[in-house]
Design a protein around this motif. Structure first.
Motif, PDB file in Angstrom:
ATOM      1  N   ARG A 116      23.345  30.418  40.518  1.00 15.87           N
ATOM      2  CA  ARG A 116      23.314  29.381  41.510  1.00 15.87           C
ATOM      3  C   ARG A 116      24.400  29.270  42.569  1.00 15.87           C
ATOM      4  N   TYR A 117      24.488  28.408  43.683  1.00 19.60           N
ATOM      5  CA  TYR A 117      25.582  28.281  44.323  1.00 19.60           C
ATOM      6  C   TYR A 117      25.626  27.294  45.400  1.00 19.60           C
ATOM      7  N   CYS A 118      26.704  26.535  45.660  1.00 23.49           N
ATOM      8  CA  CYS A 118      26.808  25.531  46.680  1.00 23.49           C
ATOM      9  C   CYS A 118      27.391  26.057  48.002  1.00 23.49           C
ATOM     10  N   PRO A 119      26.672  26.104  49.031  1.00 20.15           N
ATOM     11  CA  PRO A 119      27.083  26.897  50.275  1.00 20.15           C
ATOM     12  C   PRO A 119      28.409  26.060  50.694  1.00 20.15           C
ATOM     13  N   GLU A 120      28.864  24.707  50.516  1.00 21.31           N
ATOM     14  CA  GLU A 120      29.931  24.187  50.919  1.00 21.31           C
ATOM     15  C   GLU A 120      31.124  24.790  50.000  1.00 21.31           C
ATOM     16  N   CYS A 121      30.875  25.145  48.956  1.00 20.02           N
ATOM     17  CA  CYS A 121      31.930  25.680  48.130  1.00 20.02           C
ATOM     18  C   CYS A 121      32.314  27.341  48.458  1.00 20.02           C
ATOM     19  N   TRP A 137      32.676  32.208  43.962  1.00 19.05           N
ATOM     20  CA  TRP A 137      31.478  32.126  43.357  1.00 19.05           C
ATOM     21  C   TRP A 137      31.724  31.383  41.855  1.00 19.05           C
ATOM     22  N   LYS A 138      31.280  30.448  41.498  1.00 16.24           N
ATOM     23  CA  LYS A 138      31.749  29.781  40.436  1.00 16.24           C
ATOM     24  C   LYS A 138      31.290  30.329  39.097  1.00 16.24           C
ATOM     25  N   LEU A 139      32.115  30.357  37.957  1.00 20.23           N
ATOM     26  CA  LEU A 139      31.578  30.815  36.818  1.00 20.23           C
ATOM     27  C   LEU A 139      30.468  29.685  35.966  1.00 20.23           C
ATOM     28  N   SER A 140      30.743  28.527  36.596  1.00 22.33           N
ATOM     29  CA  SER A 140      29.976  27.429  35.828  1.00 22.33           C
ATOM     30  C   SER A 140      28.514  27.525  36.441  1.00 22.33           C
ATOM     31  N   TRP A 141      28.357  28.106  37.632  1.00 21.50           N
ATOM     32  CA  TRP A 141      27.113  28.036  38.301  1.00 21.50           C
ATOM     33  C   TRP A 141      26.106  29.186  37.451  1.00 21.50           C
ATOM     34  N   HIS A 142      26.699  30.013  36.544  1.00 25.84           N
ATOM     35  CA  HIS A 142      25.733  30.736  35.796  1.00 25.84           C
ATOM     36  C   HIS A 142      25.212  30.341  34.384  1.00 25.84           C
ATOM     37  N   LEU A 143      25.690  28.830  34.463  1.00 22.02           N
ATOM     38  CA  LEU A 143      25.351  28.211  33.012  1.00 22.02           C
ATOM     39  C   LEU A 143      23.990  27.298  33.491  1.00 22.02           C
ATOM     40  N   PRO A 144      22.993  27.306  32.786  1.00 27.12           N
ATOM     41  CA  PRO A 144      21.712  26.725  33.026  1.00 27.12           C
ATOM     42  C   PRO A 144      21.858  25.326  33.337  1.00 27.12           C
ATOM     43  N   VAL A 145      22.991  24.656  32.538  1.00 30.06           N
ATOM     44  CA  VAL A 145      23.018  23.107  32.508  1.00 30.06           C
ATOM     45  C   VAL A 145      23.848  22.657  33.876  1.00 30.06           C
ATOM     46  N   VAL A 146      24.258  23.579  34.466  1.00 30.32           N
ATOM     47  CA  VAL A 146      24.968  23.301  35.666  1.00 30.32           C
ATOM     48  C   VAL A 146      23.964  23.266  37.033  1.00 30.32           C
ATOM     49  N   ILE A 147      23.583  22.117  37.589  1.00 32.24           N
ATOM     50  CA  ILE A 147      22.437  22.091  38.434  1.00 32.24           C
ATOM     51  C   ILE A 147      22.831  21.447  39.928  1.00 32.24           C
ATOM     52  N   ALA A 148      24.144  20.929  39.667  1.00 35.19           N
ATOM     53  CA  ALA A 148      24.585  20.176  41.055  1.00 35.19           C
ATOM     54  C   ALA A 148      26.083  20.619  41.128  1.00 35.19           C
ATOM     55  N   CYS A 149      26.571  20.111  42.479  1.00 39.26           N
ATOM     56  CA  CYS A 149      28.064  20.277  42.744  1.00 39.26           C
ATOM     57  C   CYS A 149      28.294  18.564  42.955  1.00 39.26           C
ATOM     58  N   PRO A 150      28.954  18.337  42.200  1.00 35.80           N
ATOM     59  CA  PRO A 150      29.605  16.882  42.132  1.00 35.80           C
ATOM     60  C   PRO A 150      30.523  16.792  43.198  1.00 35.80           C
ATOM     61  N   LEU A 151      31.198  17.759  43.481  1.00 35.67           N
ATOM     62  CA  LEU A 151      32.396  17.869  44.578  1.00 35.67           C
ATOM     63  C   LEU A 151      31.780  17.396  45.845  1.00 35.67           C
ATOM     64  N   HIS A 152      30.668  17.983  46.235  1.00 40.36           N
ATOM     65  CA  HIS A 152      29.892  18.115  47.571  1.00 40.36           C
ATOM     66  C   HIS A 152      28.811  17.092  47.479  1.00 40.36           C
ATOM     67  N   HIS A 153      28.228  16.661  46.284  1.00 45.66           N
ATOM     68  CA  HIS A 153      27.503  15.625  46.139  1.00 45.66           C
ATOM     69  C   HIS A 153      25.969  16.172  46.376  1.00 45.66           C
ATOM     70  N   ARG A 154      25.558  17.331  46.101  1.00 45.70           N
ATOM     71  CA  ARG A 154      24.347  17.934  46.218  1.00 45.70           C
ATOM     72  C   ARG A 154      23.975  18.779  45.253  1.00 45.70           C
ATOM     73  N   LEU A 155      22.824  19.202  45.126  1.00 47.95           N
ATOM     74  CA  LEU A 155      22.311  19.996  44.234  1.00 47.95           C
ATOM     75  C   LEU A 155      22.514  21.609  44.655  1.00 47.95           C
ATOM     76  N   LEU A 156      22.614  22.469  43.591  1.00 52.28           N
ATOM     77  CA  LEU A 156      22.976  23.761  43.952  1.00 52.28           C
ATOM     78  C   LEU A 156      21.730  24.405  44.370  1.00 52.28           C
ATOM     79  N   GLU A 157      21.826  25.513  45.013  1.00 51.75           N
ATOM     80  CA  GLU A 157      20.650  26.356  45.822  1.00 51.75           C
ATOM     81  C   GLU A 157      20.631  27.738  44.619  1.00 51.75           C
ATOM     82  N   VAL A 158      19.194  28.205  44.680  1.00 54.77           N
ATOM     83  CA  VAL A 158      19.122  29.516  43.892  1.00 54.77           C
ATOM     84  C   VAL A 158      18.859  30.494  44.527  1.00 54.77           C
ATOM     85  N   VAL A 159      17.941  30.239  45.757  1.00 56.64           N
ATOM     86  CA  VAL A 159      17.274  31.364  46.637  1.00 56.64           C
ATOM     87  C   VAL A 159      18.180  31.642  47.935  1.00 56.64           C
TER      88      VAL A 159
END
Length: 625
Positions: A116-121, A137-159
């Motif tokens: 998954r990814y956060c475009p702003e990160c 490309w953050k390592l935590s984005w590969h964990l299923p329980v990481v669904i959002a980026c609190p830093l940019h207050h948005r959900l992650l993208e996957v496609v």
């Protein structure tokens, strides 16, 4: 042979993953990720670097990789999910092996092979390095329980917003660490998804190439601000558990919450829509429904379809879409709630029942195959009246959890509840039972001991009986008798009475090890010289006084071990003499026969047993005689 260091390298960015580092380093050196992986010891013959390296690097490969990239071994390991092994238990199921099945690991919520990814990160912090090669490309984005980026207050993208496909990674059982590893003309932030399966002879396969740092917000775009805030708050709480500060443990949050959260999510999915009430808002419920509906349709379908489904992998993995996964985790978090035992059970049991009714085999596999907290495990156990159900089940991995937190141990539970304990806490039940006979008190005492054993050791009533050395048939017979004799509200009073006994045991510093007594007394026999002395001077004993000491052996064993006479080792082998002895002991123990000389003999035997019990408790096991 250890390869030489690369001409240039990069310092890993904070939280960077191994695939991300490989992409940035390859771009800086003007080579393909496959070539760099080969030079660093991650891939043989410039083939695709295997995706299982994301889970962790073997020590020899980590040493080679660190030397080639001018990193320390610790920095190399921190690029892999080994970084989260101590805080994310599902990774414990992931073993680094060339033949690892990535699909199987995704089934257990261990990781997402595609990121998954956060475009702003990804757009970076505007430093020269990140401006040139992009953010991490953050390592935590590969964990299923990481669904959002609190830093940019948005959900992650996957496609990818252009090609609409999930980003690279292991799309097959043992895919590549990055997609299209031989391409050397792509920026680390470009989509590497191929646009077609075919390639012209001698030409590269076309790829999407869209920049992902400028992707528009798509995941969960239909959610309200309040729903997004709930998901962000959940992510912040989970993030603290993934990388806790040892000096500041997360206040008010249970330790190791991920196994509980994942199992609760699986339960909601399998029982859907039974758990719809736990989705906080309508939009989150709609996301779960869209994910669960195809699965439940197959499970609710004809038997032939269901049998085929048992080989499918759609049920266990986490949803790939961050918004859907977040909605499921949010509902699971609501289901778990405050963890108060009775209320947690009230919330969980309807879902457990719905899951078993839908597909008992799948429910069994999911609910019995995961190590969860004791509080959740207790709430998952189905019950027969107040007992753990499933007396005939012996399946592998089946749950066996104590039904309460006990100070006393299973060894300190008597096989038959002592009469004094019964009189203090349970005797009042007899007057309100529907059917009462000469065996009622014995059945209540036996059932109370089974319940105490369940509290201390867990397991079903049948397993508790086996722990005592009690025949399963005896336990089953007792429950059948009490089922007919006790209305439902009386079972609650029975459980409350046993709870009072358990509390008294917890607070007693001088508890008796009844298991030790049973072991020590297993071969004991009444000395021939003691029996005449016990009977001396008691009138009207008749044939009792003329009996062999076996009669006294059984009675003393019963009193010392607080067990039923039928379970005495002396009565193990069937014979005519045994039947006569059983009848004699049964008649002697009948309350109506406790009078005159028999009452005096019973008093003397009890005193003899009390002295013997003191010796039994102080003797080394195996030396008592």
């Amino acid at each position: 042979m250890t390869p030489p260091p690369l001409a240039r390298s990069l310092a890993p960015l904070p939280e960077e993953s191994l695939p991300g580092f490989l992409l940035r380093l390859a771009h800086r050196l003007g080579r393909s990720p496959g070539r760099i992986a080969h030079l660093c010891g991650l891939a043989a013959y410039e083939r695709r670097p295997p995706a299982y390296h994301l889970i962790g690097l073997p020590d020899d490969i980590a040493t080679t990789f660190a030397a080639a990239t001018r990193l320390t071994r610790a920095e190399a390991h921190d690029l892999t999910l080994r970084h989260y092994a101590s805080t994310y238990p599902p990774l414990a199921n992931a073993q680094v092996h060339p033949k690892i099945n990535m699909v199987a690991l995704r089934e257990y919520w261990a990781f997402n092979a595609s990121s998954r990814y956060c475009p702003e990160c990804l757009s970076g912090d505007r430093s020269p390095v990140q401006s040139a090669f992009g953010g991490p490309w953050k390592l935590s984005w590969h964990l299923p329980v990481v669904i959002a980026c609190p830093l940019h207050h948005r959900l992650l993208e996957v496609v990818c917003p252009t090609c609409g496909n999930v980003l690279g990674g292991a799309s097959q059982n043992r895919g590549s660490l990055v997609r299209e590893p031989q391409r050397d003309d792509l920026h680390p932030l470009q989509c590497r998804n191929p646009t077609s399966e075919q390639r012209a002879a001698g030409k590269r396969r076309d790829v999407c190439g869209a920049r992902l740092d400028a992707a528009p917000e798509a995941s969960g775009r239909h959610l309200s601000a309040a729903e997004r805030a709930l998901l962000i708050d959940l992510q912040e709480r989970l993030g603290r558990r993934l990388a806790p500060d040892p000096a500041e443990p997360a206040a008010g949050e249970p330790g190791d919450p991920f196994p509980d959260l994942i199992l609760a999510a699986q339960l909601i999915k399998l029982s859907w829509p039974a758990g719809a009430e736990f989705a906080p808002m309508q939009a989150t419920a709609a996301l779960i429904d869209a994910h669960a509906a195809p699965i439940t349709a197959i499970l609710d379908g004809p038997l032939t379809t269901t049998s085929t489904y048992l080989r499918m992998a759609e049920l266990l993995p986490a949803p790939s879409d961050p918004a859907t996964c977040g909605a499921l985790l949010l509902a699971a978090d609501t289901l778990l709630g405050d963890r108060e035992p009775s209320s947690l059970r009230e919330r969980v049991q309807p879902l457990v029942q719905a899951a078993y009714e839908r597909h008992s085999k799948r429910a069994y596999q999911i609910l019995r195959g995961t190590k969860v907290s004791a509080s959740l495990a207790r709430s998952l156990v189905r019950r027969r009246q107040v007992f753990h159900a499933g007396g005939a089940s012996r399946g592998p991995g089946r749950l066996r959890v104590p039904s309460r937190d006990c100070v006393f141990s299973p060894e300190e539970v008597p096989q038959l509840l002592p009469q004094a304990w019964f009189d203090d806490h349970l005797a009042h039940l007899v007057d309100r039972m529907l059917q009462v006979n000469i065996g009622t008190v014995r059945h209540l005492r036996r059932a109370a001991s089974l319940k105490l054993m369940e509290m201390a050791a867990g397991g079903t009533w049948a397993e508790c009986a086996e722990t005592f050395g009690m025949p399963r048939g005896s336990a089953a017979g007792t429950l059948d008798v009490l089922d007919r004799a006790m209305p439902g509200n009386l079972w609650k009073e029975f459980e409350a009475g046993v709870e009072r006994i358990a509390a008294a045991l917890d607070s007693n510093p001088n508890r008796t090890d009844y298991a030790r007594r049973r072991r020590t007394m297993a071969t004991w026999r009444m000395p021939p010289r003691d029996w005449p002395e016990l009977c001396n001077g008691i009138p009207r004993l008749g044939r009792l006084a003329r009996q062999e000491p076996d009669f006294a052996t059984v009675l003393v064993w019963v009193e010392v071990t607080q067990s039923e006479h039928l379970n005495c080792p002396l009565l193990t082998f069937p014979s005519q003499d045994r039947r006569l002895l059983v009848d004699l002991v049964t008649q002697f123990l009948t309350p109506a026969n406790q009078k005159a000389g028999r009452l005096e003999l019973r008093r003397r035997l009890d005193l003899y047993a009390a002295r013997l019990a003191v010796q039994c408790d102080s003797a080394a096991v195996g030396t008592f005689s």
